[in-house]
Design a protein around this motif. Structure first.
Motif, PDB file in Angstrom:
ATOM      1  N   ALA A 216      -4.000   0.349   3.446  1.00 50.89           N
ATOM      2  CA  ALA A 216      -4.313  -0.959   3.609  1.00 50.89           C
ATOM      3  C   ALA A 216      -5.537  -1.105   4.470  1.00 50.89           C
ATOM      4  O   ALA A 216      -5.668  -2.255   5.201  1.00 50.89           O
ATOM      5  N   SER A 217      -6.608  -0.466   4.015  1.00 49.52           N
ATOM      6  CA  SER A 217      -7.955  -0.692   4.466  1.00 49.52           C
ATOM      7  C   SER A 217      -9.016  -0.881   3.509  1.00 49.52           C
ATOM      8  O   SER A 217      -8.603  -0.841   2.248  1.00 49.52           O
ATOM      9  N   GLY A 218     -10.288  -1.297   3.741  1.00 46.92           N
ATOM     10  CA  GLY A 218     -11.207  -1.352   2.710  1.00 46.92           C
ATOM     11  C   GLY A 218     -11.480  -0.254   2.306  1.00 46.92           C
ATOM     12  O   GLY A 218     -12.276  -0.175   1.197  1.00 46.92           O
ATOM     13  N   GLN A 219     -11.135   1.207   2.707  1.00 49.74           N
ATOM     14  CA  GLN A 219     -11.240   2.372   2.079  1.00 49.74           C
ATOM     15  C   GLN A 219     -10.527   2.540   0.778  1.00 49.74           C
ATOM     16  O   GLN A 219     -10.741   3.386   0.041  1.00 49.74           O
ATOM     17  N   GLN A 220      -9.280   1.709   0.595  1.00 47.82           N
ATOM     18  CA  GLN A 220      -8.611   1.890  -0.745  1.00 47.82           C
ATOM     19  C   GLN A 220      -8.636   0.592  -1.325  1.00 47.82           C
ATOM     20  O   GLN A 220      -9.731   0.048  -1.489  1.00 47.82           O
ATOM     21  N   GLU A 221      -7.566   0.176  -2.015  1.00 48.26           N
ATOM     22  CA  GLU A 221      -7.500  -1.140  -2.818  1.00 48.26           C
ATOM     23  C   GLU A 221      -7.938  -2.293  -1.981  1.00 48.26           C
ATOM     24  O   GLU A 221      -7.459  -2.780  -0.974  1.00 48.26           O
ATOM     25  N   ARG A 222      -9.206  -3.015  -2.542  1.00 52.88           N
ATOM     26  CA  ARG A 222      -9.954  -4.141  -1.763  1.00 52.88           C
ATOM     27  C   ARG A 222      -8.732  -5.106  -1.326  1.00 52.88           C
ATOM     28  O   ARG A 222      -8.632  -5.946  -0.598  1.00 52.88           O
ATOM     29  N   SER A 223      -7.881  -5.424  -2.469  1.00 57.14           N
ATOM     30  CA  SER A 223      -7.090  -6.587  -2.210  1.00 57.14           C
ATOM     31  C   SER A 223      -5.812  -6.322  -1.157  1.00 57.14           C
ATOM     32  O   SER A 223      -5.228  -7.289  -0.985  1.00 57.14           O
ATOM     33  N   LEU A 224      -5.782  -5.199  -0.970  1.00 53.46           N
ATOM     34  CA  LEU A 224      -4.699  -4.806   0.121  1.00 53.46           C
ATOM     35  C   LEU A 224      -5.296  -4.537   1.675  1.00 53.46           C
ATOM     36  O   LEU A 224      -4.649  -4.132   2.562  1.00 53.46           O
ATOM     37  N   GLU A 225      -6.452  -4.952   1.752  1.00 52.04           N
ATOM     38  CA  GLU A 225      -6.984  -4.482   2.993  1.00 52.04           C
ATOM     39  C   GLU A 225      -6.379  -5.254   4.441  1.00 52.04           C
ATOM     40  O   GLU A 225      -6.431  -6.795   3.910  1.00 52.04           O
ATOM     41  N   ASN A 226      -6.294  -4.862   5.258  1.00 57.11           N
ATOM     42  CA  ASN A 226      -5.833  -5.545   6.306  1.00 57.11           C
ATOM     43  C   ASN A 226      -6.714  -5.686   7.598  1.00 57.11           C
ATOM     44  O   ASN A 226      -6.266  -6.362   8.637  1.00 57.11           O
ATOM     45  N   SER A 227      -7.924  -5.430   7.661  1.00 60.23           N
ATOM     46  CA  SER A 227      -8.838  -5.418   8.427  1.00 60.23           C
ATOM     47  C   SER A 227      -8.996  -6.755   8.705  1.00 60.23           C
ATOM     48  O   SER A 227      -9.084  -7.421  10.113  1.00 60.23           O
TER      49      SER A 227
ATOM     50  N   ASN B  46      -5.041  15.347   0.991  1.00 59.17           N
ATOM     51  CA  ASN B  46      -5.054  14.364   0.129  1.00 59.17           C
ATOM     52  C   ASN B  46      -3.837  13.373   0.752  1.00 59.17           C
ATOM     53  O   ASN B  46      -4.192  12.171   0.619  1.00 59.17           O
ATOM     54  N   VAL B  47      -2.732  13.952   0.983  1.00 64.51           N
ATOM     55  CA  VAL B  47      -1.684  12.834   1.345  1.00 64.51           C
ATOM     56  C   VAL B  47      -2.059  12.307   2.815  1.00 64.51           C
ATOM     57  O   VAL B  47      -2.069  10.988   2.909  1.00 64.51           O
ATOM     58  N   TRP B  48      -2.887  13.003   3.513  1.00 66.03           N
ATOM     59  CA  TRP B  48      -3.245  12.500   4.968  1.00 66.03           C
ATOM     60  C   TRP B  48      -3.872  11.413   4.944  1.00 66.03           C
ATOM     61  O   TRP B  48      -3.964  10.351   5.683  1.00 66.03           O
ATOM     62  N   GLN B  49      -4.988  11.729   4.153  1.00 66.51           N
ATOM     63  CA  GLN B  49      -6.046  10.742   3.887  1.00 66.51           C
ATOM     64  C   GLN B  49      -5.673   9.330   3.254  1.00 66.51           C
ATOM     65  O   GLN B  49      -5.990   8.230   4.044  1.00 66.51           O
ATOM     66  N   ALA B  50      -4.791   9.621   2.219  1.00 68.56           N
ATOM     67  CA  ALA B  50      -4.205   8.084   1.741  1.00 68.56           C
ATOM     68  C   ALA B  50      -3.477   7.389   2.793  1.00 68.56           C
ATOM     69  O   ALA B  50      -3.406   6.118   2.819  1.00 68.56           O
ATOM     70  N   ASN B  51      -2.689   8.270   3.737  1.00 65.94           N
ATOM     71  CA  ASN B  51      -1.782   7.680   4.809  1.00 65.94           C
ATOM     72  C   ASN B  51      -2.819   6.901   5.635  1.00 65.94           C
ATOM     73  O   ASN B  51      -2.250   6.051   6.309  1.00 65.94           O
TER      74      ASN B  51
ATOM     75  N   ALA C 244       0.946  -1.269   0.000  1.00 67.55           N
ATOM     76  CA  ALA C 244      -0.093  -0.049  -0.020  1.00 67.55           C
ATOM     77  C   ALA C 244       0.811   1.301   0.256  1.00 67.55           C
ATOM     78  O   ALA C 244       0.511   2.385  -0.751  1.00 67.55           O
ATOM     79  N   VAL C 245       1.882   1.175   0.673  1.00 61.79           N
ATOM     80  CA  VAL C 245       2.903   2.306   0.829  1.00 61.79           C
ATOM     81  C   VAL C 245       3.417   2.652  -0.826  1.00 61.79           C
ATOM     82  O   VAL C 245       3.593   3.735  -0.869  1.00 61.79           O
ATOM     83  N   HIS C 246       4.164   1.685  -1.293  1.00 65.50           N
ATOM     84  CA  HIS C 246       4.578   1.762  -2.613  1.00 65.50           C
ATOM     85  C   HIS C 246       3.369   1.877  -3.547  1.00 65.50           C
ATOM     86  O   HIS C 246       3.929   2.473  -4.679  1.00 65.50           O
ATOM     87  N   THR C 247       2.306   1.721  -3.410  1.00 63.69           N
ATOM     88  CA  THR C 247       1.337   1.780  -4.516  1.00 63.69           C
ATOM     89  C   THR C 247       0.991   3.564  -4.712  1.00 63.69           C
ATOM     90  O   THR C 247       0.503   3.954  -5.907  1.00 63.69           O
ATOM     91  N   PHE C 248       0.762   3.961  -3.611  1.00 60.69           N
ATOM     92  CA  PHE C 248       0.533   5.514  -3.928  1.00 60.69           C
ATOM     93  C   PHE C 248       1.764   6.402  -4.126  1.00 60.69           C
ATOM     94  O   PHE C 248       2.763   6.275  -3.735  1.00 60.69           O
ATOM     95  N   GLY C 249       1.237   7.199  -4.996  1.00 60.77           N
ATOM     96  CA  GLY C 249       2.292   8.347  -5.593  1.00 60.77           C
ATOM     97  C   GLY C 249       1.492   9.502  -6.079  1.00 60.77           C
ATOM     98  O   GLY C 249       0.477   9.581  -6.887  1.00 60.77           O
ATOM     99  N   HIS C 250       1.974  10.573  -5.261  1.00 58.42           N
ATOM    100  CA  HIS C 250       1.241  11.834  -5.744  1.00 58.42           C
ATOM    101  C   HIS C 250       2.171  13.033  -6.368  1.00 58.42           C
ATOM    102  O   HIS C 250       3.309  13.041  -5.793  1.00 58.42           O
TER     103      HIS C 250
ATOM    104  N   LYS D 276     -13.442   7.878   7.591  1.00 54.94           N
ATOM    105  CA  LYS D 276     -12.896   6.869   7.000  1.00 54.94           C
ATOM    106  C   LYS D 276     -11.344   6.399   7.326  1.00 54.94           C
ATOM    107  O   LYS D 276     -10.585   5.910   6.817  1.00 54.94           O
ATOM    108  N   ASP D 277     -11.054   7.175   8.523  1.00 59.71           N
ATOM    109  CA  ASP D 277      -9.685   6.982   9.066  1.00 59.71           C
ATOM    110  C   ASP D 277      -9.697   5.246   9.741  1.00 59.71           C
ATOM    111  O   ASP D 277     -10.463   4.923  10.290  1.00 59.71           O
ATOM    112  N   ALA D 278      -8.719   4.842   9.202  1.00 62.39           N
ATOM    113  CA  ALA D 278      -8.618   3.489   9.539  1.00 62.39           C
ATOM    114  C   ALA D 278      -7.182   3.197   9.736  1.00 62.39           C
ATOM    115  O   ALA D 278      -6.575   1.976   9.492  1.00 62.39           O
ATOM    116  N   HIS D 279      -6.304   3.834  10.596  1.00 59.33           N
ATOM    117  CA  HIS D 279      -5.024   3.922  11.037  1.00 59.33           C
ATOM    118  C   HIS D 279      -4.301   2.567  11.585  1.00 59.33           C
ATOM    119  O   HIS D 279      -3.384   2.043  11.380  1.00 59.33           O
ATOM    120  N   PRO D 280      -5.575   1.744  12.411  1.00 57.88           N
ATOM    121  CA  PRO D 280      -4.816   0.448  12.712  1.00 57.88           C
ATOM    122  C   PRO D 280      -4.652  -0.605  11.854  1.00 57.88           C
ATOM    123  O   PRO D 280      -3.657  -1.372  11.911  1.00 57.88           O
TER     124      PRO D 280
END
Length: 722
Positions: free
Chosen positions: A282-293, A273-278, A212-218, A625-629
């Motif tokens: 790795a949550s269901g709010q982003q790419e589903r295949s990378l969700e960690n919940s 934009n950067v904060w919300q991506a951070n 997830a860290v490497h997927t994002f690029g702004h 939509k904050d999913a920091h855990p």
């Protein structure tokens, strides 16, 4: 960031989810086909007791580990046979512990050398080779704590055992209990299966965060958005680091880049934009295949099963067995005592920052992603304090000279560079440490590598790598390596430390002093070994706290061109770096510490736990939509499950210790330093930290000193006992 790397941190079952005896777990360990009778170990060390770095290869390092690990396991097996055949008296604990120490010493040393090479120059020991070494050494090192025969024999010993042997006996018994040795073979097999599943879940969690860290690029092309960025940050995000001001620039979710972007970017929408991506990675709010919940909940469930099988109601309760605070109830009381003052201070701070922002033309209500930016602007506008400008006064060579001088004066030691010592790269230096209170031989030594070959860890880090512990049975003195991954400066210009870098260097060296000045005789009690997790960073934080003293800062500072020290006016402003928004920052630390505990003792879904705790510690609302855990790798894939609070509690203890130095003459400070040396630095894990603290302060710890050092008590009208 700062890290201490130790081979034998207390309770292997809590630190590594797969620490089960290799005889029972059926591990396949990847080591080269080098026989145990070869002399690979001879190629690793020189006759003077220092590593032969010029001759070390991957092959002989792997070979030495195979040979030495085999000897450790044979020794444990031999002890088991002698116990079963009654050839030895288990009551002679010293003899047993010394025999185990003799064979552990060489293994620990080779393992430590491999760690130093891996962190210092991974071309010498690549990741795959190091992990093979690490696994082989770890399993062998844990074999004595996984021996059912040895555990049963030791558990029958009298409570009349005294001194270091008593402390080591307690460690054996607690390690054995947490490794399941009090249970039947069926339950131990179940525990093994749980830990294997847990290892897989933790690995999946970590991998998804990394992806997830490497997927994002702004991408950024407008220089106005980065005009205030420090050069070090521009180099990290620029397409061409050699021309950092030219662009384009790419913002990623590497922690230091996110932190810097939120601090320096003037565009609020870009910050959001950067904060919300951070916080959603790795949550269901982003790419589903990378969700960690799902993995997060799986890890929590497996940890609860592990704790229940071992007889504990929750994983948090099990974790407290290796902590100074002893119980969750005690810990919660500490949280409450700190929050009583930090909460109101946070509200005052945010209100004042909001007013400053409005006066500066800001037309919105401050949110979490605005705080760092407006704090920086406030320090510049109201106090003319620019952290980046301070770097010019802290060139790296000068900082180390000042740090060595401070340590020598405090602890009556001498730090002397030794030339012509074999090192892993030319810039590495070696130093002997002499104790002026007795003896002519050095009590230990350390290497310093300031510029690791590549900054593969994403931000400036400091590691204190234990190459070997003090080990009287094997006649070994302590040796360690201090490894930093600062960017090597251009020719003729020293590396300039930020204030965060300065703290990290002092903290790392504080842990090194505890490793080097130990007097505990057994390797499993010496230095930082066997120290409770929540006290493991105390010595490092005590050294950090000397940076609160303007006189210390003045001695350290020297402008890299003019050679002038910081002015008294600048010195009076620097404490604001620590105390500005101290209530807000402390509430953040308290939140993460309490969240970690609740996630490891509550059965509620993780998001419900977050919603319950967030308003307790924050005066700003939780984003829906904050999913920091879902990206908290330190807790869910690292070693700090139900132990995150340890970082904060070490600060509490260190602040209380540091207050004993305050306001004293040079002679009185030296006397206090000697007491600290004879207690916290000398005793290591041979005495419980609570008792060590009482010997130093004459009472139990209090949170008051931390609150005072952060100037929080002056920001609130809250009354009552601390």
């Amino acid at each position: 960031m700062y890290t201490v790397i130790r081979r034998n941190r207390l309770i292997t079952s809590l630190k590594n989810c797969q620490c089960i005896s290799n005889r029972n777990a059926g591990y396949i360990v990847l080591v080269p086909e080098i026989g145990e009778d070869t002399h690979s170990a001879d190629a690793v060390m020189k006759p003077d007791g220092l590593p032969a770095f010029s001759d070390i290869t991957i092959e002989n390092c792997l070979g030495a580990i195979g040979q030495q690990a085999g000897l450790v396991e044979k020794t444990v097996k031999s002890l088991e046979n002698d116990i079963e055949q009654k050839n030895i008296s288990v009551s002679n604990l010293r003899s047993i512990f010394e025999e185990l120490d003799r064979v552990a010493g060489p293994l620990d040393t080779t393992w430590g050398i491999a760690k130093a090479l891996y962190l210092g120059n991974s071309t010498l020991i690549p990741t795959k080779s190091y992990m093979n070494i690490h696994e082989r050494a770890r399993i062998a090192r844990a074999s004595k704590y996984n021996s059912k025969i040895l555990y049963d024999a030791l558990s029958q010993q009298s409570d009349n055992v005294q001194g270091e042997e008593s402390r080591l006996l307690q460690r054996f018994l607690l390690e054995g209990k947490l490794n399941g040795l009090t249970h039947t073979q069926d339950k131990r097999d179940t525990l093994r299966d749980i830990l294997v599943q847990l290892g897989k879940e933790r690995a999946s969690f970590k991998n998804k965060v990394n992806m997830a860290v490497h997927t994002f690029g702004h991408g950024i092309k407008d220089f106005n958005l980065v005009r205030d960025f420090p050069v070090t940050l521009l180099e990290a995000i620029s397409k061409d680091p050699a021309s950092p001001t030219q662009g384009p620039w790419k913002i990623t979710l590497q922690p230091q880049i996110v932190e810097g972007f939120l601090k320096y970017c003037p565009d609020r929408m870009q910050r959001w934009n950067v904060w919300q991506a951070n916080v959603r990675k790795a949550s269901g709010q982003q790419e589903r295949s990378l969700e960690n919940s799902t993995h997060l909940e799986g890890i929590r469930s497996l940890r609860k099963r592990q704790a229940n099988l071992l007889g504990y109601p929750t994983y948090a309760a099990m974790s407290m067995q290796t902590k100074m605070v002893k119980s969750v109830d005690n810990l919660k009381q500490i949280f409450a005592n700190l929050l009583k003052f930090a909460g109101p201070a946070q509200s005052t701070e945010i209100e004042q920052l909001q007013n400053f922002a409005i006066d500066s033309g800001f037309q919105n209500k401050l949110d979490v992603y605005d705080v760092a930016y407006w704090q920086r602007k406030h320090l510049i506008a109201n106090h003319q304090l620019n952290e980046e400008n301070l770097r010019e006064y802290f060139p790296l060579p000068n900082v180390f000279s000042g740090l060595f001088k401070l340590s020598e004066d405090l602890f009556n030691i001498r730090i002397v560079e030794r030339k012509n010592v074999e090192v892993w790269q030319p810039a590495v230096k070696y130093y002997d440490v002499f104790d002026n209170s007795g003896g002519v031989a050095p009590v230990g030594g350390f290497y310093i590598d300031c510029y690791s070959k590549e900054n593969k860890f994403g931000k400036n880090n400091g590691w204190m790598v234990s190459i070997r512990n003090r080990n009287t049975s094997a006649e070994l003195t302590p040796l360690c390596a201090l490894i930093f991954n600062f960017t090597k400066p251009s020719q003729g210009t020293p590396y300039l430390l930020s204030f965060d870098d300065l703290h990290m260097v002092f903290k790392t060296f504080g842990s090194a002093l505890q490793h080097l000045l130990t007097k505990a005789p057994y390797t499993d009690l010496a230095g930082l070994s066997n120290i409770e997790w929540d006290a493991s960073q105390v010595a490092g934080n005590v050294m950090c706290n000397f940076l609160d003293n303007p006189a210390t800062l003045k001695q350290l500072s020297q402008h890299y061109t003019s050679k002038e020290a910081l002015s008294d006016n600048e010195l009076q402003k620097i404490p604001l770096i620590k105390t500005s928004l101290a209530g807000f920052n402390l509430c953040q630390e308290l939140y993460f510490a309490d969240l970690d505990i609740e996630l490891h003792q509550s059965d509620a879904f993780w998001l419900d736990v977050v919603k319950k705790l967030w308003p307790v510690y924050h005066c700003m609302p939780l984003d829906k939509k904050d999913a920091h855990p879902c990206s908290m790798t330190e807790i869910f894939s690292g070693d700090w499950a139900a132990a995150q609070f340890s970082h904060l509690y070490s600060k509490v203890i260190a602040a209380d210790i540091s207050s004993e130095f305050a306001g004293k003459s040079d002679a009185e400070v030296a006397t206090t330093g000697q007491r600290f040396k004879e207690t916290f630095l000398a005793l290591g894990g041979s005495v419980p930290t609570a008792e060590v603290f009482r010997r130093f302060r004459g009472r139990d710890p209090s949170v008051e000193a931390l609150l005072k050092s952060l100037n929080i008590l002056n920001k609130t009208q809250t009354t009552g006992d601390i």
